[in-house]
Enzyme design. Structure first.
Site, PDB file in Angstrom:
ATOM      1  N   ASP A   1      -7.043  -1.539  -4.685  1.00 48.59           N
ATOM      2  CA  ASP A   1      -8.147  -1.199  -3.778  1.00 48.59           C
ATOM      3  C   ASP A   1      -9.064  -0.159  -4.416  1.00 48.59           C
ATOM      4  O   ASP A   1     -10.299  -0.242  -4.301  1.00 48.59           O
ATOM      5  CB  ASP A   1      -7.607  -0.655  -2.458  1.00 48.59           C
TER       6      ASP A   1
ATOM      7  N   ASP B   1       0.858  -1.188   0.000  1.00 49.32           N
ATOM      8  CA  ASP B   1       0.000   0.000   0.000  1.00 49.32           C
ATOM      9  C   ASP B   1       0.893   1.235   0.000  1.00 49.32           C
ATOM     10  O   ASP B   1       2.003   1.210   0.553  1.00 49.32           O
ATOM     11  CB  ASP B   1      -0.916   0.015   1.218  1.00 49.32           C
TER      12      ASP B   1
END
Length: 207
Positions: free
Chosen positions: A174, A153
């Protein structure tokens, strides 16, 4: 096979965008690829792991560098390794159990998406795009877990670093999943509004 063309193109495009963005995150937000060039940098992207180690590694260095402040106080790029799901769910499971769990869930989700896509009518193009985005996002994070055991991330949204006002760090995969789900919600609302209202039953003349 024509029916699957949109699914394949959008899902693979999303997967490519996700992996390229994660490569750029590793390249610019860690020191893992320093001193490498060409294919060696690409190989290092897949082979180098645990770059946000705390405490520092055996050589005394932190592999992740300082965040890049894209929009000060609101949007930073920060390298994070997430072994769990959103908000770190299931991150504390034993490594073997966690990997097995996410592999099974990812494969089941992809199979479900494929089955749903096959059942759609030809005019449901928005839902097809939405499912393809979700599939591409699922593939992107699944590849991370397959290769490394965690998801990379790097997009950090927050409001002036205030406690409780920070969105969990996320990535392009995401984002694709969220956009896909939002498109499906929009389509469901549009279908509801377009449904004709049922007129009241006429009263019987003998009543």
């Amino acid at each position: 096979m024509k029916n699957l063309r949109l699914l394949v193109l959008v899902a693979l495009g999303t997967l490519a965008a996700d992996q390229v963005s994660k490569y750029l995150a590793v390249s610019n937000l860690t020191d893992a690829l320093d001193g490498r060039s060409g294919l060696a940098r690409v190989a290092g992207y897949f082979s180098e792991q645990n770059l946000d180690n705390q405490p520092p590694s055996a050589d005394g260095r932190y592999r992740a560098t300082r965040p890049y402040r894209f929009i000060e106080d609101y949007w930073h790029f920060r390298y994070v390794e997430n072994p769990g799901a959103a908000w770190g769910l299931f991150a504390n499971l034993p490594d073997g159990a966690r990997r097995t769990f996410f592999h099974v869930v990812s494969l089941a989700a992809l199979a479900f998406i494929f089955a749903m896509y096959q059942r759609l009518d030809a005019d449901q193009r928005l839902v097809r795009v939405a499912l393809a985005l979700v599939a591409g996002g699922a593939l992107g994070n699944f590849m991370d877990r397959l290769v490394r055991g965690y998801v990379i991330d790097f997009i950090d949204w927050h409001w002036r670093n205030q406690p409780g006002m920070r969105w969990p760090t996320f990535n392009v995969a995401d984002s694709a999943i969220c956009v896909g789900v939002a498109l499906m919600l929009v389509d469901s609302l549009r279908v509801r509004r377009s449904e004709p209202s049922v007129p009241p039953l006429a009263e019987s003349p003998n009543s």
